[in-house]
Motif scaffolding. Structure first.
Motif, PDB file in Angstrom:
ATOM      1  N   PHE A  47      29.625  50.095  44.864  1.00 55.97           N
ATOM      2  CA  PHE A  47      31.374  50.013  45.177  1.00 55.97           C
ATOM      3  C   PHE A  47      31.548  49.052  46.068  1.00 55.97           C
ATOM      4  O   PHE A  47      32.819  48.616  46.084  1.00 55.97           O
ATOM      5  CB  PHE A  47      31.346  51.461  45.759  1.00 55.97           C
ATOM      6  CG  PHE A  47      31.462  52.500  44.681  1.00 55.97           C
ATOM      7  CD1 PHE A  47      32.602  52.566  43.664  1.00 55.97           C
ATOM      8  CD2 PHE A  47      30.524  53.538  44.478  1.00 55.97           C
ATOM      9  CE1 PHE A  47      32.541  53.592  42.711  1.00 55.97           C
ATOM     10  CE2 PHE A  47      30.735  54.318  43.603  1.00 55.97           C
ATOM     11  CZ  PHE A  47      31.523  54.379  42.693  1.00 55.97           C
ATOM     12  N   VAL A  48      30.864  48.438  46.866  1.00 50.65           N
ATOM     13  CA  VAL A  48      30.870  47.203  47.526  1.00 50.65           C
ATOM     14  C   VAL A  48      31.088  46.047  46.337  1.00 50.65           C
ATOM     15  O   VAL A  48      32.056  45.233  46.574  1.00 50.65           O
ATOM     16  CB  VAL A  48      30.024  46.903  48.606  1.00 50.65           C
ATOM     17  CG1 VAL A  48      30.253  45.471  49.138  1.00 50.65           C
ATOM     18  CG2 VAL A  48      30.157  47.945  49.928  1.00 50.65           C
ATOM     19  N   MET A  49      30.073  46.102  45.404  1.00 47.91           N
ATOM     20  CA  MET A  49      30.293  44.988  44.496  1.00 47.91           C
ATOM     21  C   MET A  49      31.587  45.477  43.584  1.00 47.91           C
ATOM     22  O   MET A  49      32.374  44.435  43.176  1.00 47.91           O
ATOM     23  CB  MET A  49      29.195  45.080  43.636  1.00 47.91           C
ATOM     24  CG  MET A  49      27.768  44.266  44.210  1.00 47.91           C
ATOM     25  SD  MET A  49      26.481  43.844  43.145  1.00 47.91           S
ATOM     26  CE  MET A  49      26.288  45.381  42.073  1.00 47.91           C
ATOM     27  N   MET A  50      32.066  46.500  43.374  1.00 46.74           N
ATOM     28  CA  MET A  50      33.041  46.878  42.633  1.00 46.74           C
ATOM     29  C   MET A  50      34.444  46.383  43.299  1.00 46.74           C
ATOM     30  O   MET A  50      35.403  45.975  42.735  1.00 46.74           O
ATOM     31  CB  MET A  50      33.340  48.435  42.443  1.00 46.74           C
ATOM     32  CG  MET A  50      32.839  48.810  41.234  1.00 46.74           C
ATOM     33  SD  MET A  50      33.352  48.061  39.783  1.00 46.74           S
ATOM     34  CE  MET A  50      35.149  48.807  39.512  1.00 46.74           C
ATOM     35  N   ILE A  51      34.494  46.351  44.505  1.00 43.02           N
ATOM     36  CA  ILE A  51      35.407  45.844  45.391  1.00 43.02           C
ATOM     37  C   ILE A  51      35.622  44.215  45.203  1.00 43.02           C
ATOM     38  O   ILE A  51      36.726  43.883  44.751  1.00 43.02           O
ATOM     39  CB  ILE A  51      35.443  46.154  46.916  1.00 43.02           C
ATOM     40  CG1 ILE A  51      35.485  47.661  47.245  1.00 43.02           C
ATOM     41  CG2 ILE A  51      36.444  45.243  47.892  1.00 43.02           C
ATOM     42  CD1 ILE A  51      35.247  47.784  48.626  1.00 43.02           C
ATOM     43  N   GLY A  52      34.515  43.645  45.302  1.00 42.36           N
ATOM     44  CA  GLY A  52      34.685  41.994  45.064  1.00 42.36           C
ATOM     45  C   GLY A  52      34.931  41.871  43.558  1.00 42.36           C
ATOM     46  O   GLY A  52      35.867  40.982  43.206  1.00 42.36           O
ATOM     47  N   ILE A  53      34.411  42.612  42.713  1.00 42.94           N
ATOM     48  CA  ILE A  53      34.876  42.464  41.393  1.00 42.94           C
ATOM     49  C   ILE A  53      36.186  42.852  41.056  1.00 42.94           C
ATOM     50  O   ILE A  53      36.802  41.921  40.111  1.00 42.94           O
ATOM     51  CB  ILE A  53      33.950  43.254  40.255  1.00 42.94           C
ATOM     52  CG1 ILE A  53      32.496  42.748  40.266  1.00 42.94           C
ATOM     53  CG2 ILE A  53      34.379  43.447  38.695  1.00 42.94           C
ATOM     54  CD1 ILE A  53      31.444  43.576  39.562  1.00 42.94           C
ATOM     55  N   SER A  54      36.686  43.688  41.616  1.00 44.77           N
ATOM     56  CA  SER A  54      38.133  44.450  41.573  1.00 44.77           C
ATOM     57  C   SER A  54      39.134  43.156  42.148  1.00 44.77           C
ATOM     58  O   SER A  54      40.156  42.950  41.489  1.00 44.77           O
ATOM     59  CB  SER A  54      38.537  45.429  41.812  1.00 44.77           C
ATOM     60  OG  SER A  54      37.797  46.361  41.514  1.00 44.77           O
ATOM     61  N   ILE A  55      38.845  42.649  43.048  1.00 44.90           N
ATOM     62  CA  ILE A  55      39.517  41.558  43.719  1.00 44.90           C
ATOM     63  C   ILE A  55      39.666  40.275  42.779  1.00 44.90           C
ATOM     64  O   ILE A  55      40.884  39.992  42.424  1.00 44.90           O
ATOM     65  CB  ILE A  55      39.077  41.114  45.131  1.00 44.90           C
ATOM     66  CG1 ILE A  55      39.340  42.126  46.208  1.00 44.90           C
ATOM     67  CG2 ILE A  55      39.797  39.883  45.632  1.00 44.90           C
ATOM     68  CD1 ILE A  55      38.693  42.111  47.592  1.00 44.90           C
ATOM     69  N   PHE A  56      38.543  40.025  42.181  1.00 43.15           N
ATOM     70  CA  PHE A  56      38.486  38.804  41.264  1.00 43.15           C
ATOM     71  C   PHE A  56      39.435  39.450  40.038  1.00 43.15           C
ATOM     72  O   PHE A  56      40.199  38.433  39.306  1.00 43.15           O
ATOM     73  CB  PHE A  56      37.338  38.706  40.743  1.00 43.15           C
ATOM     74  CG  PHE A  56      37.034  37.582  39.684  1.00 43.15           C
ATOM     75  CD1 PHE A  56      37.379  36.134  40.133  1.00 43.15           C
ATOM     76  CD2 PHE A  56      36.841  37.794  38.543  1.00 43.15           C
ATOM     77  CE1 PHE A  56      37.377  35.421  39.176  1.00 43.15           C
ATOM     78  CE2 PHE A  56      36.672  36.871  37.444  1.00 43.15           C
ATOM     79  CZ  PHE A  56      36.874  35.555  37.686  1.00 43.15           C
ATOM     80  N   ALA A  57      39.204  40.586  39.630  1.00 46.25           N
ATOM     81  CA  ALA A  57      40.148  41.118  38.424  1.00 46.25           C
ATOM     82  C   ALA A  57      41.522  41.297  38.532  1.00 46.25           C
ATOM     83  O   ALA A  57      42.309  41.089  37.730  1.00 46.25           O
ATOM     84  CB  ALA A  57      39.405  42.296  38.041  1.00 46.25           C
ATOM     85  N   TYR A  58      41.741  41.230  39.748  1.00 42.13           N
ATOM     86  CA  TYR A  58      43.157  41.433  40.232  1.00 42.13           C
ATOM     87  C   TYR A  58      43.911  40.037  39.698  1.00 42.13           C
ATOM     88  O   TYR A  58      45.154  40.516  39.314  1.00 42.13           O
ATOM     89  CB  TYR A  58      43.458  41.756  41.608  1.00 42.13           C
ATOM     90  CG  TYR A  58      44.867  42.001  41.924  1.00 42.13           C
ATOM     91  CD1 TYR A  58      45.393  43.177  41.595  1.00 42.13           C
ATOM     92  CD2 TYR A  58      45.658  40.935  42.265  1.00 42.13           C
ATOM     93  CE1 TYR A  58      46.677  43.401  42.245  1.00 42.13           C
ATOM     94  CE2 TYR A  58      46.940  41.117  42.824  1.00 42.13           C
ATOM     95  CZ  TYR A  58      47.682  42.322  42.543  1.00 42.13           C
ATOM     96  OH  TYR A  58      48.674  42.525  43.016  1.00 42.13           O
ATOM     97  N   SER A  59      43.281  39.100  39.596  1.00 47.45           N
ATOM     98  CA  SER A  59      44.221  37.703  39.254  1.00 47.45           C
ATOM     99  C   SER A  59      44.604  37.820  37.829  1.00 47.45           C
ATOM    100  O   SER A  59      45.481  37.348  37.198  1.00 47.45           O
ATOM    101  CB  SER A  59      43.525  36.515  39.890  1.00 47.45           C
ATOM    102  OG  SER A  59      42.055  36.757  39.153  1.00 47.45           O
ATOM    103  N   PHE A  60      43.553  38.468  36.724  1.00 47.59           N
ATOM    104  CA  PHE A  60      43.682  38.535  35.672  1.00 47.59           C
ATOM    105  C   PHE A  60      44.486  39.893  35.221  1.00 47.59           C
ATOM    106  O   PHE A  60      45.380  39.727  34.055  1.00 47.59           O
ATOM    107  CB  PHE A  60      42.254  38.548  34.843  1.00 47.59           C
ATOM    108  CG  PHE A  60      41.778  37.227  35.030  1.00 47.59           C
ATOM    109  CD1 PHE A  60      42.211  35.884  34.852  1.00 47.59           C
ATOM    110  CD2 PHE A  60      40.798  37.424  36.035  1.00 47.59           C
ATOM    111  CE1 PHE A  60      41.685  34.784  35.018  1.00 47.59           C
ATOM    112  CE2 PHE A  60      39.863  36.006  36.267  1.00 47.59           C
ATOM    113  CZ  PHE A  60      40.325  34.888  35.875  1.00 47.59           C
ATOM    114  N   LEU A  61      44.151  40.812  35.628  1.00 50.14           N
ATOM    115  CA  LEU A  61      44.522  42.135  35.163  1.00 50.14           C
ATOM    116  C   LEU A  61      45.007  42.877  36.676  1.00 50.14           C
ATOM    117  O   LEU A  61      44.278  43.788  37.080  1.00 50.14           O
ATOM    118  CB  LEU A  61      43.531  43.060  34.444  1.00 50.14           C
ATOM    119  CG  LEU A  61      42.986  42.393  33.186  1.00 50.14           C
ATOM    120  CD1 LEU A  61      41.907  43.165  32.783  1.00 50.14           C
ATOM    121  CD2 LEU A  61      43.983  42.524  32.122  1.00 50.14           C
TER     122      LEU A  61
END
Length: 126
Positions: A47-61
């Protein structure tokens, strides 16, 4: 004077704990930590990796990114509340009882942060 490793009360140098209750709670904590430490590490890492991935994904979706960050923070906060495993440095400094309370306070802050992210996204602020 020496301090009880669980509650921090001063004890004599001939005793390990101030009471049988402190000794039992201390033993229960370390047994629980030994039993669930691998599960804790895996869930924490995911879930810590999910936070990082989600922050990155926020710029696209933006929708998926915001929900991913909020959901990950909430899941981590629930895990930290029910499995409070403070680091050994924290236990040494504050003793076990206070360290567990601090971990639960931190988990409530994480829950609040997750709710804030979710509400900000729902109201269109972010």
């Amino acid at each position: 004077m020496k301090q009880c490793p669980y509650c921090g009360k001063e004890i004599s140098y001939h005793e390990m704990f101030c009471s049988d209750e402190c000794e039992q709670k201390n033993r229960q904590f370390y047994e629980m930590r030994d039993r669930y430490s691998k599960l804790f590490a895996v869930i924490n890492g995911i879930f810590v990796m999910m936070i990082g991935i989600s922050i990155f994904a926020y710029s696209f979706l933006p929708e998926y990114g915001a929900y991913g960050v909020a959901g990950s923070l909430m899941i981590l906060s629930v895990m930290y509340f029910f499995l409070p495993f403070p680091p050994d440095v924290m236990i040494h400094r504050y003793k076990l009882e206070k360290s567990l309370k601090l971990c639960r306070i931190i988990s409530l802050v994480l829950m609040g942060l997750g709710v804030i992210v979710l509400l900000l996204h729902l109201f269109g602020v972010i």
